[in-house]
Design a protein around this motif. Structure first.
Motif, PDB file in Angstrom:
ATOM      1  N   UNK A 272     113.057 -39.328 114.341  1.00  0.00           N
ATOM      2  CA  UNK A 272     114.476 -39.408 114.645  1.00  0.00           C
ATOM      3  C   UNK A 272     115.105 -38.025 114.602  1.00  0.00           C
ATOM      4  N   UNK A 273     115.949 -37.729 115.584  1.00  0.00           N
ATOM      5  CA  UNK A 273     116.558 -36.402 115.662  1.00  0.00           C
ATOM      6  C   UNK A 273     117.640 -36.192 114.612  1.00  0.00           C
ATOM      7  N   UNK A 274     118.265 -37.280 114.139  1.00  0.00           N
ATOM      8  CA  UNK A 274     119.387 -37.141 113.216  1.00  0.00           C
ATOM      9  C   UNK A 274     118.938 -36.977 111.780  1.00  0.00           C
ATOM     10  N   UNK A 275     117.880 -37.718 111.392  1.00  0.00           N
ATOM     11  CA  UNK A 275     117.506 -37.719 109.984  1.00  0.00           C
ATOM     12  C   UNK A 275     116.119 -37.161 109.736  1.00  0.00           C
ATOM     13  N   UNK A 276     115.194 -37.353 110.678  1.00  0.00           N
ATOM     14  CA  UNK A 276     113.818 -36.918 110.453  1.00  0.00           C
ATOM     15  C   UNK A 276     113.508 -35.652 111.243  1.00  0.00           C
ATOM     16  N   UNK A 277     112.205 -35.332 111.366  1.00  0.00           N
ATOM     17  CA  UNK A 277     111.838 -34.009 111.856  1.00  0.00           C
ATOM     18  C   UNK A 277     111.440 -33.906 113.299  1.00  0.00           C
ATOM     19  N   UNK A 278     111.610 -34.971 114.100  1.00  0.00           N
ATOM     20  CA  UNK A 278     111.139 -34.914 115.472  1.00  0.00           C
ATOM     21  C   UNK A 278     112.242 -34.906 116.498  1.00  0.00           C
ATOM     22  N   UNK A 279     111.849 -35.189 117.744  1.00  0.00           N
ATOM     23  CA  UNK A 279     112.729 -35.248 118.903  1.00  0.00           C
ATOM     24  C   UNK A 279     113.376 -33.882 119.153  1.00  0.00           C
ATOM     25  N   UNK A 280     114.602 -33.854 119.677  1.00  0.00           N
ATOM     26  CA  UNK A 280     115.195 -32.590 120.117  1.00  0.00           C
ATOM     27  C   UNK A 280     115.778 -31.793 118.952  1.00  0.00           C
ATOM     28  N   UNK A 281     115.356 -30.537 118.875  1.00  0.00           N
ATOM     29  CA  UNK A 281     115.868 -29.620 117.860  1.00  0.00           C
ATOM     30  C   UNK A 281     115.872 -28.206 118.436  1.00  0.00           C
ATOM     31  N   UNK A 282     116.685 -27.353 117.818  1.00  0.00           N
ATOM     32  CA  UNK A 282     116.765 -25.970 118.285  1.00  0.00           C
ATOM     33  C   UNK A 282     115.590 -25.187 117.709  1.00  0.00           C
ATOM     34  N   UNK A 283     114.861 -24.496 118.573  1.00  0.00           N
ATOM     35  CA  UNK A 283     113.727 -23.732 118.079  1.00  0.00           C
ATOM     36  C   UNK A 283     113.032 -22.972 119.184  1.00  0.00           C
ATOM     37  N   UNK A 284     111.842 -22.469 118.862  1.00  0.00           N
ATOM     38  CA  UNK A 284     111.023 -21.737 119.810  1.00  0.00           C
ATOM     39  C   UNK A 284     109.607 -22.286 119.721  1.00  0.00           C
ATOM     40  N   UNK A 285     108.978 -22.498 120.878  1.00  0.00           N
ATOM     41  CA  UNK A 285     107.629 -23.069 120.889  1.00  0.00           C
ATOM     42  C   UNK A 285     106.781 -22.389 121.949  1.00  0.00           C
ATOM     43  N   UNK A 286     105.468 -22.465 121.747  1.00  0.00           N
ATOM     44  CA  UNK A 286     104.487 -21.908 122.680  1.00  0.00           C
ATOM     45  C   UNK A 286     103.542 -23.025 123.089  1.00  0.00           C
ATOM     46  N   UNK A 287     103.308 -23.170 124.383  1.00  0.00           N
ATOM     47  CA  UNK A 287     102.420 -24.212 124.903  1.00  0.00           C
ATOM     48  C   UNK A 287     101.352 -23.600 125.789  1.00  0.00           C
ATOM     49  N   UNK A 288     100.106 -24.032 125.577  1.00  0.00           N
ATOM     50  CA  UNK A 288      98.996 -23.637 126.445  1.00  0.00           C
ATOM     51  C   UNK A 288      98.413 -24.903 127.056  1.00  0.00           C
ATOM     52  N   UNK A 289      98.204 -24.881 128.364  1.00  0.00           N
ATOM     53  CA  UNK A 289      97.669 -26.029 129.074  1.00  0.00           C
ATOM     54  C   UNK A 289      96.370 -25.650 129.763  1.00  0.00           C
ATOM     55  N   UNK A 290      95.273 -26.219 129.264  1.00  0.00           N
ATOM     56  CA  UNK A 290      93.978 -26.004 129.893  1.00  0.00           C
ATOM     57  C   UNK A 290      93.734 -27.031 130.976  1.00  0.00           C
ATOM     58  N   UNK A 291      92.508 -27.063 131.494  1.00  0.00           N
ATOM     59  CA  UNK A 291      92.178 -27.989 132.568  1.00  0.00           C
ATOM     60  C   UNK A 291      92.328 -29.433 132.118  1.00  0.00           C
TER      61      UNK A 291
END
Length: 459
Positions: free
Chosen positions: A205-224
């Motif tokens: 939950x975005x309001x009480x727990x640690x997931x969904x939409x939040x302000x931050x910075x992330x790095x993603x790598x996509x392989x085959x």
């Protein structure tokens, strides 16, 4: 002989030149002819210069009045792309309208039947200089708000992303989804059921727990056939971080989140997905965490399971996910668990999960790409004149959640959901869900049936 040949050649040449000599001009006449030719050349040059000047003036005028280059199209949202493909701009949005009726079999709570505007989002996204992407999207529906301070507009996405052309990685900064949960990362128009499972709703939950939409910075790598994402996240932009009546605003909570996925089979009509994700969060100045959810229908807002505020210094989440599709058949499941380091008392833990089966009657395959389930695209859109029926899907899900541990009695719940979905076209969908829910919290049982219907459109 040689001399005679030369002499003969000279005589012949002289005889040939006689007419020319006979009619040769005088020096004055030759000078006059040259002057006349010069005047003709000067006139032709002036005409050429004038034509060149006029052509250049026309080119400059055309450049000045030239409309911006690019392509405008509706697919179905307005979209503009520059000729060099370096810039693009698109309007995006969605609207989801729900109706639900409840039948209570056990318990003192009378759930409210009625309607709700589940989501009403408007936004923009696009690219800049090829390598940069951006998105800004807001939700105007009350059910979509991230907070409880009655504000009318909620910011969902607000980020920029560096994604070099032909690269396998991208970096995102701003408000965006944390890399957690297969259900949670799927866009709402692509969900098989109207709502995500209780476990996803409680632990991400975005309001009480640690997931969904939040302000931050992330790095993603996509392989085959695999992906990896990690990031650092603060709170949701809509949250002030201050409890009601507080004299001071405490520091915002923060944490780290990560997810990895692997698809040993990844084809158009069959695929297998395996994944895992987790997060760690420090409650910082808030010093509390809360988990809970409704019976997988949002028209009535009462939580059937709820831990209430648990005094805590930090908490952890881990989730395992698996899904597969073989032609029109698909299966999907997740198991999730959280651990809470309480400020007073021993650590407590909660868990939950679900398993879901679906079959597309019209033969389409549920789409999958880069670790995310992307819904269904009809082979033939609904059209009485053209003979198309869209895409029809039936599905069933069993879900559970357990929020009881030691002195924390948030309750337990088991739900069974049956769904019928009709994709009229890729952007218009209707869904019917029957949910049979059974919850028990602190000795009070709440059991009932929910009949829910949705019309959703996205662009």
């Amino acid at each position: 002989m040689k001399r005679l040949a030369i002499l003969g050649g000279g005589v012949a040449l002289a005889l040939t030149a006689l007419p020319t000599i006979a009619f040769a001009q005088t020096p004055a006449e030759r000078l006059q002819a040259l002057e006349e030719r010069l005047l003709i050349l000067e006139s032709e040059l002036a005409q050429y210069k004038e034509a060149a000047v006029q052509q250049r003036i026309a080119e400059l005028d055309a450049e000045k009045n030239k409309k911006p280059g690019g392509t405008f199209e509706l697919k179905p949202a307005p979209r503009f792309t520059s000729d060099d493909k370096k810039f693009s701009f698109r309007l995006r949005g969605r609207a989801e309208m729900d109706y639900a009726a409840f039948n209570i079999r056990k318990g003192p709570r009378d759930f409210n039947s009625g309607t709700e505007l589940r989501r009403a989002r408007l936004g923009i996204d696009g690219t800049m200089f090829s390598d940069w992407q951006y998105r800004l999207e807001a939700d105007f529906a009350g059910a979509g708000r991230d907070d409880s301070n009655t504000q009318e507009v909620d910011i969902n996405d607000a980020y920029v992303r560096y994604a070099p052309k032909d690269a396998s990685y991208f970096v995102t900064i701003g408000q965006h989804k944390t890399p957690n949960g297969l259900e949670q990362l799927a866009s709402s128009p692509n969900l098989t059921f109207l709502e995500r499972s209780n476990a996803s709703g409680a632990f991400l939950d975005r309001r009480t727990a640690g997931g969904d939409r939040k302000f931050g910075i992330s790095y993603t790598y996509q392989g085959a056939n695999w992906t990896a994402t990690a990031g650092v996240f603060g709170q949701n932009l809509a949250l002030s971080g201050a409890p009601v009546g507080a004299t001071a605003i405490p520091d915002e909570s923060y944490g780290v989140a990560a997810r990895v996925t692997w698809a040993p089979i990844q084809e158009e009509t069959r695929w297998i997905h395996l994944g895992a994700s987790g997060y760690y969060r420090d409650t910082k100045g808030q010093k509390a965490i809360r988990f809970g959810d409704r019976p997988e229908v949002r028209v009535d807002n009462v939580r059937t399971v709820d831990t209430g505020n648990v005094a805590a210094d930090s908490y952890y989440f881990a989730g395992a996910e698996a899904a597969a599709a073989f032609g029109p058949f698909s299966v999907q499941g997740e198991y999730m668990s959280t651990w809470v380091d309480r400020t007073a008392g021993p650590k407590v833990s909660f868990d939950g999960g679900y398993v879901a089966l679906s079959y597309v009657i019209t033969g389409e395959t549920v789409s999958y790409k880069n670790g995310v389930v992307e819904g269904i695209k009809p082979k033939a859109n609904f059209s009485p004149s053209g003979g198309g029926w869209g895409a029809w899907q039936i599905a069933a899900r069993y879900s559970f959640i357990d929020l009881n541990d030691l002195t924390v009695l948030g309750g337990k719940e088991d739900n069974i959901t049956v769904a019928l979905n009709w994709w009229i076209n890729p952007n218009l969908r209707t869904s019917f869900n029957y949910v049979r829910f059974d919850a028990k919290r602190q000795g009070v049982q709440t059991a009932g049936d929910a009949f829910a219907f949705r019309v959703g459109v996205n662009w």
